[in-house]
Motif scaffolding. Structure first.
Motif, PDB file in Angstrom:
ATOM      1  N   PHE A 124      14.980   1.229  -2.941  1.00  0.00           N
ATOM      2  CA  PHE A 124      13.897   0.758  -3.276  1.00  0.00           C
ATOM      3  C   PHE A 124      13.620  -0.342  -4.288  1.00  0.00           C
ATOM      4  O   PHE A 124      12.814  -1.273  -4.197  1.00  0.00           O
ATOM      5  CB  PHE A 124      13.046   2.021  -3.516  1.00  0.00           C
ATOM      6  CG  PHE A 124      11.561   1.983  -3.925  1.00  0.00           C
ATOM      7  CD1 PHE A 124      10.755   2.224  -2.980  1.00  0.00           C
ATOM      8  CD2 PHE A 124      11.165   1.630  -5.054  1.00  0.00           C
ATOM      9  CE1 PHE A 124       9.320   2.298  -3.171  1.00  0.00           C
ATOM     10  CE2 PHE A 124       9.668   1.518  -5.233  1.00  0.00           C
ATOM     11  CZ  PHE A 124       8.878   1.929  -4.517  1.00  0.00           C
ATOM     12  N   LEU A 125      14.652  -0.525  -5.093  1.00  0.00           N
ATOM     13  CA  LEU A 125      14.449  -1.282  -6.291  1.00  0.00           C
ATOM     14  C   LEU A 125      14.868  -2.540  -5.985  1.00  0.00           C
ATOM     15  O   LEU A 125      14.596  -3.751  -6.559  1.00  0.00           O
ATOM     16  CB  LEU A 125      15.068  -0.921  -7.649  1.00  0.00           C
ATOM     17  CG  LEU A 125      14.564   0.343  -8.445  1.00  0.00           C
ATOM     18  CD1 LEU A 125      15.556   0.739  -9.275  1.00  0.00           C
ATOM     19  CD2 LEU A 125      13.317  -0.077  -9.036  1.00  0.00           C
ATOM     20  N   GLU A 126      15.631  -2.756  -4.764  1.00  0.00           N
ATOM     21  CA  GLU A 126      16.251  -4.017  -4.332  1.00  0.00           C
ATOM     22  C   GLU A 126      15.027  -4.561  -3.462  1.00  0.00           C
ATOM     23  O   GLU A 126      14.830  -5.861  -3.449  1.00  0.00           O
ATOM     24  CB  GLU A 126      17.536  -3.663  -3.490  1.00  0.00           C
ATOM     25  CG  GLU A 126      18.543  -3.637  -4.625  1.00  0.00           C
ATOM     26  CD  GLU A 126      19.771  -3.226  -3.817  1.00  0.00           C
ATOM     27  OE1 GLU A 126      19.962  -3.105  -2.601  1.00  0.00           O
ATOM     28  OE2 GLU A 126      20.913  -2.940  -4.414  1.00  0.00           O
ATOM     29  N   GLU A 127      14.378  -3.841  -2.606  1.00  0.00           N
ATOM     30  CA  GLU A 127      13.536  -4.456  -1.534  1.00  0.00           C
ATOM     31  C   GLU A 127      12.334  -4.682  -2.021  1.00  0.00           C
ATOM     32  O   GLU A 127      11.451  -5.463  -1.627  1.00  0.00           O
ATOM     33  CB  GLU A 127      13.726  -3.312  -0.364  1.00  0.00           C
ATOM     34  CG  GLU A 127      15.110  -3.417   0.285  1.00  0.00           C
ATOM     35  CD  GLU A 127      15.099  -2.750   1.493  1.00  0.00           C
ATOM     36  OE1 GLU A 127      13.802  -1.879   2.025  1.00  0.00           O
ATOM     37  OE2 GLU A 127      16.023  -2.450   2.026  1.00  0.00           O
ATOM     38  N   ILE A 128      11.629  -3.412  -2.727  1.00  0.00           N
ATOM     39  CA  ILE A 128      10.229  -3.549  -2.866  1.00  0.00           C
ATOM     40  C   ILE A 128       9.669  -4.722  -3.872  1.00  0.00           C
ATOM     41  O   ILE A 128       8.628  -5.353  -3.693  1.00  0.00           O
ATOM     42  CB  ILE A 128       9.604  -1.961  -3.251  1.00  0.00           C
ATOM     43  CG1 ILE A 128       9.904  -1.005  -2.521  1.00  0.00           C
ATOM     44  CG2 ILE A 128       7.916  -2.303  -3.666  1.00  0.00           C
ATOM     45  CD1 ILE A 128       9.322  -1.530  -1.020  1.00  0.00           C
ATOM     46  N   PRO A 129      10.483  -4.864  -5.067  1.00  0.00           N
ATOM     47  CA  PRO A 129       9.940  -5.981  -6.003  1.00  0.00           C
ATOM     48  C   PRO A 129       9.703  -7.436  -5.326  1.00  0.00           C
ATOM     49  O   PRO A 129       8.658  -7.983  -5.349  1.00  0.00           O
ATOM     50  CB  PRO A 129      10.794  -5.994  -7.122  1.00  0.00           C
ATOM     51  CG  PRO A 129      11.379  -4.604  -7.133  1.00  0.00           C
ATOM     52  CD  PRO A 129      11.353  -4.008  -5.551  1.00  0.00           C
ATOM     53  N   PRO A 130      10.579  -7.930  -4.522  1.00  0.00           N
ATOM     54  CA  PRO A 130      10.394  -9.039  -3.904  1.00  0.00           C
ATOM     55  C   PRO A 130       9.131  -9.161  -2.976  1.00  0.00           C
ATOM     56  O   PRO A 130       8.517 -10.003  -2.836  1.00  0.00           O
ATOM     57  CB  PRO A 130      11.451  -9.654  -3.310  1.00  0.00           C
ATOM     58  CG  PRO A 130      12.713  -8.274  -3.438  1.00  0.00           C
ATOM     59  CD  PRO A 130      12.080  -7.518  -4.251  1.00  0.00           C
ATOM     60  N   ASP A 131       9.189  -8.034  -2.048  1.00  0.00           N
ATOM     61  CA  ASP A 131       8.071  -7.567  -0.989  1.00  0.00           C
ATOM     62  C   ASP A 131       6.592  -7.736  -1.982  1.00  0.00           C
ATOM     63  O   ASP A 131       5.744  -8.416  -1.603  1.00  0.00           O
ATOM     64  CB  ASP A 131       7.918  -6.501  -0.372  1.00  0.00           C
ATOM     65  CG  ASP A 131       9.194  -6.646   0.551  1.00  0.00           C
ATOM     66  OD1 ASP A 131       9.941  -7.686   1.039  1.00  0.00           O
ATOM     67  OD2 ASP A 131       9.658  -5.706   1.094  1.00  0.00           O
TER      68      ASP A 131
ATOM     69  N   MET B 139       3.814 -10.344  -1.488  1.00  0.00           N
ATOM     70  CA  MET B 139       2.491  -9.732  -1.004  1.00  0.00           C
ATOM     71  C   MET B 139       1.356 -10.587  -2.186  1.00  0.00           C
ATOM     72  O   MET B 139       0.410 -11.020  -1.471  1.00  0.00           O
ATOM     73  CB  MET B 139       2.277  -8.388  -1.033  1.00  0.00           C
ATOM     74  CG  MET B 139       1.128  -7.924  -0.312  1.00  0.00           C
ATOM     75  SD  MET B 139       0.860  -6.289  -0.206  1.00  0.00           S
ATOM     76  CE  MET B 139       0.837  -5.740  -1.637  1.00  0.00           C
ATOM     77  N   ALA B 140       1.708 -10.467  -3.244  1.00  0.00           N
ATOM     78  CA  ALA B 140       0.611 -10.957  -4.439  1.00  0.00           C
ATOM     79  C   ALA B 140       0.477 -12.575  -4.113  1.00  0.00           C
ATOM     80  O   ALA B 140      -0.801 -12.955  -4.090  1.00  0.00           O
ATOM     81  CB  ALA B 140       1.402 -10.635  -5.520  1.00  0.00           C
ATOM     82  N   GLU B 141       1.580 -13.124  -3.755  1.00  0.00           N
ATOM     83  CA  GLU B 141       1.514 -14.695  -3.660  1.00  0.00           C
ATOM     84  C   GLU B 141       0.739 -14.871  -2.244  1.00  0.00           C
ATOM     85  O   GLU B 141      -0.177 -15.754  -2.235  1.00  0.00           O
ATOM     86  CB  GLU B 141       2.844 -15.154  -3.542  1.00  0.00           C
ATOM     87  CG  GLU B 141       2.831 -16.447  -3.422  1.00  0.00           C
ATOM     88  CD  GLU B 141       2.704 -17.424  -4.748  1.00  0.00           C
ATOM     89  OE1 GLU B 141       2.076 -18.468  -4.801  1.00  0.00           O
ATOM     90  OE2 GLU B 141       2.519 -16.644  -5.729  1.00  0.00           O
ATOM     91  N   ALA B 142       0.986 -14.150  -1.169  1.00  0.00           N
ATOM     92  CA  ALA B 142       0.008 -14.363  -0.141  1.00  0.00           C
ATOM     93  C   ALA B 142      -1.281 -13.936  -0.340  1.00  0.00           C
ATOM     94  O   ALA B 142      -2.327 -14.797   0.250  1.00  0.00           O
ATOM     95  CB  ALA B 142       0.774 -13.196   0.950  1.00  0.00           C
ATOM     96  N   ILE B 143      -1.676 -13.224  -1.035  1.00  0.00           N
ATOM     97  CA  ILE B 143      -3.127 -12.981  -1.181  1.00  0.00           C
ATOM     98  C   ILE B 143      -3.653 -14.017  -2.112  1.00  0.00           C
ATOM     99  O   ILE B 143      -4.753 -14.233  -2.060  1.00  0.00           O
ATOM    100  CB  ILE B 143      -3.357 -11.573  -2.012  1.00  0.00           C
ATOM    101  CG1 ILE B 143      -3.050 -10.335  -1.027  1.00  0.00           C
ATOM    102  CG2 ILE B 143      -4.687 -11.304  -2.539  1.00  0.00           C
ATOM    103  CD1 ILE B 143      -2.968  -9.093  -1.368  1.00  0.00           C
ATOM    104  N   LYS B 144      -2.901 -14.496  -3.175  1.00  0.00           N
ATOM    105  CA  LYS B 144      -3.550 -15.458  -3.867  1.00  0.00           C
ATOM    106  C   LYS B 144      -3.671 -16.676  -3.089  1.00  0.00           C
ATOM    107  O   LYS B 144      -4.573 -17.498  -3.213  1.00  0.00           O
ATOM    108  CB  LYS B 144      -2.218 -15.897  -5.150  1.00  0.00           C
ATOM    109  CG  LYS B 144      -2.713 -17.150  -5.896  1.00  0.00           C
ATOM    110  CD  LYS B 144      -1.410 -17.296  -7.066  1.00  0.00           C
ATOM    111  CE  LYS B 144      -1.584 -18.596  -7.329  1.00  0.00           C
ATOM    112  NZ  LYS B 144      -0.271 -19.051  -8.092  1.00  0.00           N
TER     113      LYS B 144
END
Length: 113
Positions: free
Chosen positions: A28-35, A39-44
């Motif tokens: 979870f700690l390896e996969e979720i932070p970059p995703d 996602m935040a960048e895509a919304i921005k």
């Protein structure tokens, strides 16, 4: 301290296997932070398709960990299918960021990662 994820959900999935629980947390700690960042960048950038893809990709892990942001994730998925301004979804994104950052810290502490 408030818990931002439900360890009992993981214990049930892992059938009490502590080593497997640690692997789940580490993954979870390896996969979720970059995703989450993507996602935040895509919304921005109002890249709705990419925002949808990352929200949808994260949803099963969020459910598995019992994290209370599913409504926010679903809102991002729904927003991606509209022409509404990104300002309508920013509070959802802020809640996801706030909550998941607490989950990251709790997992590191709980599993000594």
């Amino acid at each position: 301290m408030m818990k931002y994820y439900v360890k009992e959900n993981l214990s049930q999935i892992a059938d009490g296997d502590e080593d497997f629980l640690k692997i789940l947390a580490q993954t979870f700690l390896e996969e979720i932070p970059p995703d989450l960042e993507a996602m935040a960048e895509a919304i921005k950038n109002e890249n709705r398709q990419l925002a949808y893809q990352f929200a949808h990709k994260m949803k099963p892990n969020i459910e598995m960990f019992g994290i209370n942001v599913l409504k926010d994730i679903t809102s991002i998925e729904a927003w991606s299918k509209t022409s509404k301004n990104k300002s309508v979804i920013l509070p959802n994104m802020e809640n996801i960021l706030f909550t998941l950052n607490h989950v990251f810290e709790a997992l590191k502490e709980d599993f000594q990662l």
